[in-house]
Scaffold this active site. Structure first.
Site: not given
Ligand code: PLP
Length: 362
Positions: A104, A173, A197
């Site tokens: 990511w 993030d 998540k």
């Molecule tokens: C799942 C995830 C993403 C991607 O998220 P989307 O909402 O599918 O764009 C980005 N960063 C992390 C840390 C993730 O676990």
């Protein structure tokens, strides 16, 4: 008949608290006396206004946000944020640092690079397949921000403490660990999290952004890609993802009123992760993939002696109502995602199953 529910270890979309799902179900046909469901009413109605207002209040209270921080609900997932961050915050003279701790982070870096932005990878753990969180990083002194991925969903690592980035504000993030622990927000210029998540269904990304970052947004960007558009309109410039925001509201209510807040959540998350890591460490059969000091409390990644056994483990787990234990397709192995909603009981059942499986196979 009682619906069948399994122990859900999916990485995302992931388990939600059962009381939240039940509340959604109970109120679905007649939301708040409207005679309509939440998916059928105007986002400008008093019903939805109550939902989004309460969701924002709860975000602010849980993270103790002061007036400088804005709470936004955006679409396009965390993935759109990868592009929007450099687009909104980096002018031609500016630079930013990124730490590469896995898939990511790498995607965030790529989206800055394809816009020709001046960014530097200040540290990376790629040399050992992202099994650790880099330490003692020298950040660029005049960087506008330093971007990290607080929890690496795929590699199973997590920042235990956030790095000292000097004058540069942190941007994180937090898709896979937001609201899993307390946080000193003052060090952050922005945090963002795809909801699916830890806090809700897919379709919405929670963005928390500080005033001084909003003032960097250039005028000549498409309206929908400017943070200021969404901040000025309280996430209602266009139709927001109403159902997803409603679910977040209920998850945060559960977090505050049933769990008792972030410290309690943190303690429970630690207990769950410890139980699982202890049973992995006590065995020769299972091996954790992340360095001990970098282990994630949210995504526990491990391997079995060979891939055939891993396949069998995952299949037998499913037969025992333990779902979602397959590692990400890019890394293989096994992964148990134990986000906030995963009850301790589910982890206990998993640990028992792992012991049984090991006994049979070794
Ligand atoms: C799942 C995830 C993403 C991607 O998220 P989307 O909402 O599918 O764009 C980005 N960063 C992390 C840390 C993730 O676990």
């Amino acid at each position: 008949m009682k619906p069948k529910r399994i122990h859900n270890f999916n990485a995302g979309p992931a388990a939600l608290p059962q009381p939240v799902l039940e509340e959604i179900q109970a109120n679905f046909l007649d939301f708040g006396g409207s005679g309509m469901s939440i998916t059928e009413i105007s986002h400008r109605s008093k019903w939805f206004d109550n939902v989004i207002s309460d969701a924002i209040i709860r975000v602010r209270r849980l993270l103790q946000l002061d007036k400088r921080y804005h709470v936004l609900f955006l679409q396009g997932g965390a993935s759109l944020q990868f592009g929007m961050i450099p687009m909104n915050f980096l002018s031609a003279q500016d630079c930013a640092d990124y730490v590469n701790t896995g898939t990511w982070s790498a995607k965030a870096i790529k989206e800055a690079q394809i816009q020709g932005k001046n960014i530097r990878v200040a540290a990376s753990s790629e040399d050992r397949n992202f099994a650790y969180i880099p330490k003692d990083i020298a950040f660029t002194t005049n960087a506008v921000y330093a971007h990290i991925t607080s929890n690496n969903t795929i590699k199973g690592t997590q920042w235990a403490d956030f790095p000292d980035t000097g004058d540069a504000a942190l941007i994180a993030d937090m898709s896979s660990d937001i609201f899993s622990r307390s946080l000193d927000i003052s060090r952050f210029g922005m945090i963002y999290a795809g909801a699916q998540k830890n806090i809700g269904p897919a379709g919405v990304c929670l963005v928390i952004i500080r005033d001084d970052f909003l003032s960097k947004v250039p005028v000549h960007l498409p309206t929908m890609l400017k943070y200021t558009t969404h901040a000025d309109k309280n996430s209602m410039f266009n139709t927001p993802p109403c159902f997803a925001i409603y679910t977040i509201q209920l998850v945060l209510k559960w977090l505050e009123e049933t769990i008792g807040g972030l410290e309690k959540m943190d303690a429970l998350n630690r207990k769950k992760a410890q139980l699982l890591y202890q049973s992995i460490d006590a065995s020769e059969f299972y091996k954790g993939t992340a360095d001990q000091d970098s282990r994630s409390l949210m995504n526990v990644t491990f391997r079995l002696p060979n891939e055939d056994l891993e396949k069998e483990f995952i299949a037998q787990a499913i037969a025992n109502d333990l779902g979602g234990l397959k590692g990400h397709r890019s890394v293989g192995g096994c992964r148990a995602s134990i986000y906030n909603p995963t009850p301790l009981k589910a982890v206990e059942v998993l640990v028992d199953f792992m012991k049984d499986f090991e006994k049979k196979k070794s």
